[in-house]
Design an enzyme around this catalytic site. Structure first.
Site: not given
Length: 648
Positions: A206, A450, A503, A539
C-alpha cells in the site's frame, strides 16, 4: 521462454553480460579523510523513458555507447528524486519498464593521472534493477531498489588519462513474484476495452512504486591499498566498554594497521594494532536512546590507519567510523538496551514527499527528525524497506532507535516463497546487514511485513531467512511484522520479538470503536500465551482527512483518529506492565499510494499531513509519548522536566 512486454531484466542482464550478480565486499560509507575524496553527482541528469512496445529499444540501439542526446530527445531529471512526479506527463508518472539516466562528469587531474589512486562509482539506490556503463563500458548491475552498489572504474578513467567520463544508468522498475517487494504484470487482452499490448503493474503493498535514482550517486577515491571493511560489535564488563573490531583490507599483503578510539572531545581513550582486536574503555559513555538518559546518543570515533610500503615510499589510507557502545538483549517480557528495559514509543515512516517521491532531501530529513523529537518519539521502523544511509547516521547522532526492515512487503503469492525468491531474500539481508551492521541505533532486523505466512512454504522460508540473518549478525534480535492470527502464522515461532499489525474498528468492525479494547486484549494475550515473547504493536491507526470534524466521531474525521488511538492506548498501558514492549503508530505522515476508490490521493493515516503539518492526533500522541518518557526515564527527575514539552 517468452519475454514480457516490459522486458525481463534478469534474462536481459544474463544475455547481455553473461555475469552473475555479486554481493558487495566492504561497502563502507564514503567519507572524506586525508586519503579519500568524494564528488557528489547530484543535480540535473539527462533522462529518457523507453516507451517502445518491448521497452528494449535502448539495448537494441545501444544508447549507452554514445551521449544519450544523440539517440533522441531527452529530459532534464533531478537526482536524487523519483522521476514520476517531476513532470506533467501522466504516462511517465505510471511508466513501467526501462528508463535511462546519463551524466557527464569532470574529473580532477590527480584522479586520472595518479595510478596509486582508486576511483569508485557508488549508487545509493536505483529502483529496481540497474545496469551501469562508464564511457559505454559495462561496469555494474544490481537488483534491488533500496541498497547501495558500486564499481571500481579506475582503469576506465586512468586510460588516456581522461578529463571527464560519461555515466549511463538504465533502471527497470518492473516487479515480479521473485523481486523484493514482489509484484506481477497484468495483461489486459480484451481489445474491446484496452489497446493492444496493454498491461499494468500489480502490487500487494500500500504505497506508490516510485522509481529512479532515489539517493546520492557519487564518485570517491581511496589509495590502491585500502581499508575495505570494518565490523564493530560492543559490549560491557561492569563499567568498562568493550569495542571489538575486525578490519578487512585490499590491495596489498604487506601493511600495518593502527587503530585509535577517540571520545567526543577528540581524546584518545584506547588504541590497538592489527586486523582484529578488542579495545577496552574504562568508565565508558554508553550510547543511550533519546529521552532515556541525560546524555543520549554518545558516539566515539574509531580511527583506522593502513600503511603500505610502495616503490615511491609509504602510502596510507585513513577511515573514521562513529561507534556507539551499547548492548541489546531480549527476555520473555522485556527488550533491554544496556541492561535497562526499553519501551518503543515511536512511528512507522515512509520515504515519501511531494514532487520528490522517494528522493532523498536533507531539508525534509531534518524536518522529520525535528518532528520526531517534538513528538517525543524514541524509535521508528523503516517500513517497508531500508532507508537512506544518511537517515541511519542521524539516528545514531540523535538517539532514535531503529527497527531496520528489508523490502519484504507484499509477499502473498505462492511463487514468492519459491527457492528463487528465497535466495534473493537472503542476498538482500546480506546487503542490508553489511550496510547497517555498525549503527548503534539499529537494534533489530525485520525480514518482512505482513507476508502470507499461513501458506505452507512460509515456515521453511522464514525459518531460513531468520536463521541466516542471525548468523550474519548474532548481536541483534530478528523479527517480522505479522497481521495473522497467532494460531495460523507459521513464521512467528522463529522470531525473537513479535511485531503485530492490527486495525481494529478500521478494516475490521469499521466504525465500532467500542470493540477495540476487547479485541486488542485478546490479541496480546493469545500471542504471548502461544509464544512467550515480548510484543510490539507495530502498526495501528485510522485514515484521517485534516479539517474533517464529526462528533460523535465518524470514520475519516480527526475525532475518530483520536478516539481510536485513545482506546488502543488504554490497553497498551495495561499490557506494557507485562510483556508489551512498544507501540509504533501507522503512520508518521500521509503518503502516496496507487489510485484506488479507497485512497484519496494516498494513505491518510499519518498524524502529520504529507506536507508535515500536524493533525489533532499528533498532539494527543505527543502528550502520551512525553508522559511515557517521564515514566521510563533513567535519569534524574529534573531531566524529565527539562525534556517535558509543557515547560519553557
Amino acid at each position: 521462454m517468452a519475454q514480457t512486454p516490459v522486458g525481463c531484466w534478469a534474462a536481459l542482464g544474463a544475455l547481455l553480460w553473461g555475469c552473475a550478480l555479486a554481493l558487495p565486499r566492504g561497502m563502507l560509507y564514503p567519507r572524506e579523510s586525508p586519503s579519500r575524496e568524494r564528488k557528489e553527482l547530484a543535480g540535473l541528469w539527462s533522462f529518457r523513458a523507453d516507451f517502445s512496445a518491448t521497452r528494449r529499444r535502448g539495448f537494441e540501439e545501444q544508447w549507452y555507447q554514445r551521449p544519450l542526446r544523440e539517440s533522441g530527445p531527452t529530459l532534464d531529471m533531478p537526482v536524487p528524486s523519483s522521476f514520476n512526479d517531476v513532470g506533467q506527463d501522466g504516462q511517465l508518472r505510471n511508466f513501467v519498464g526501462w528508463v535511462w539516466y546519463e551524466r557527464e562528469v569532470v574529473l580532477p587531474d590527480r584522479w586520472t593521472q595518479d595510478l596509486h589512486t582508486r576511483v569508485v562509482l557508488r549508487v545509493g539506490s536505483a529502483h529496481y534493477y540497474a545496469i551501469v556503463w562508464v564511457n559505454g563500458v559495462h561496469v555494474a548491475e544490481h537488483e534491488g531498489g533500496h541498497l547501495p552498489f558500486e564499481a571500481d572504474i579506475s582503469k576506465l578513467v586512468q586510460t588516456g588519462p581522461l578529463t571527464s567520463c560519461r555515466v549511463t544508468i538504465a533502471i527497470n522498475n518492473t516487479l515480479t513474484p521473485h523481486t523484493l517487494p514482489p509484484g506481477t504484470i497484468l495483461y489486459k487482452t480484451d481489445t474491446s476495452k484496452y489497446p493492444k499490448g496493454y498491461f499494468v503493474q500489480d502490487t500487494k503493498f500500500d504505497f506508490f512504486n516510485y522509481a529512479g535514482l532515489h539517493r546520492t550517486v557519487l564518485l570517491y577515491t581511496t589509495p590502491t591499498a585500502y581499508i575495505d571493511d570494518i565490523t564493530v560489535t560492543t559490549g560491557l564488563d561492569k563499567d568498562t566498554g568493550l569495542v571489538n573490531y575486525q578490519i578487512v583490507t585490499q590491495g596489498s599483503e604487506h601493511f600495518e594497521l593502527q587503530v585509535w578510539l577517540l571520545d567526543a572531545e577528540g581524546s584518545v581513550v584506547a588504541r590497538g594494532t592489527g586486523g582484529e582486536g578488542q579495545l577496552q574503555v574504562p568508565n565508558a559513555h554508553l550510547w543511550w536512546p533519546y529521552l532515556m538518559h541525560e546524555d543520549p546518543a554518545y558516539l566515539y570515533s574509531l580511527e583506522v590507519k593502513m600503511t603500505t610500503q610502495t616503490a615511491t615510499g609509504p602510502m596510507a589510507d585513513f577511515y573514521t567510523l562513529p561507534v556507539g557502545i551499547r548492548t541489546v538483549a531480549v527476555t520473555e517480557t522485556q527488550f533491554l538496551i544496556n541492561g535497562k528495559p526499553f519501551y518503543f514509543h515511536g512511528v512507522n515512516k515512509h520515504e515519501d514527499s511531494d514532487i520528490r517521491g522517494k528522493g532523498f532531501d536533507w531539508a525534509l530529513l531534518l524536518k522529520d527528525f525535528n518532528l520526531l523529537r517534538w513528538l517525543g518519539a524514541n524509535s521508528f521502523r523503516t517500513s517497508h524497506y531500508p532507508y537512506a544511509e544518511e537517515v541511519m547516521h542521524l539516528c545514531d547522532r540523535y538517539g532514535i532507535v531503529v527497527i531496520d526492515e528489508c523490502p519484504g512487503v507484499g509477499i502473498v503469492l505462492a511463487e514468492s516463497f519459491s527457492n528463487r525468491s528465497l535466495q534473493h531474500h537472503l542476498q538482500v539481508m546480506e546487503e542490508l546487514v553489511q550496510r547497517d551492521k555498525n549503527h548503534p541505533a539499529v537494534v533489530m532486523w525485520s525480514v518482512a511485513n505482513e507476508p502470507s505466512s499461513s501458506l505452507q512454504p512460509a515456515a521453511y522460508y522464514f525459518k531460513t531467512v531468520i536463521a541466516h540473518t542471525k548468523a550474519l549478525d548474532p548481536s541483534r534480535p530478528v523479527t517480522f511484522a505479522t497481521n495473522s492470527n497467532y494460531a495460523t502464522d507459521l513464521g512467528v515461532p522463529y522470531v525473537d520479538v513479535i511485531c503485530v499489525n492490527s486495525y481494529f474498528s478500521w478494516y475490521h468492525d469499521s466504525g465500532h470503536l467500542e470493540v477495540i479494547e476487547l479485541q486488542l486484549r485478546t490479541q496480546f494475550e493469545s500471542w504471548h500465551h502461544a509464544y512467550r515473547k515480548p510484543i510490539i504493536q507495530s502498526e495501528y491507526g485510522a485514515d484521517t482527512i485534516p479539517g474533517l470534524h464529526e462528533d460523535p466521531p465518524l470514520m475519516f474525521s480527526e475525532e475518530y483518529q483520536k478516539g481510536l488511538l485513545a482506546r488502543y492506548h488504554a490497553v497498551l498501558d495495561e499490557k506494557r506492565k507485562e510483556y508489551v514492549v512498544g507501540e509504533l503508530i501507522w503512520n508518521f505522515a500521509d503518503f502516496m499510494t496507487n489510485q484506488t476508490p479507497q485512497r484519496v490521493l494516498g494513505n491518510k493515516k499519518g498524524i502529520f499531513t504529507r506536507q508535515r503539518q500536524p493533525k489533532s492526533a499528533a498532539f494527543l500522541l505527543r502528550d502520551r509519548y512525553w508522559r511515557l518518557a517521564n515514566e521510563t526515564q533513567e535519569g534524574p527527575r529534573s531531566l524529565c522536566l527539562q525534556y517535558s514539552p509543557f515547560t519553557v
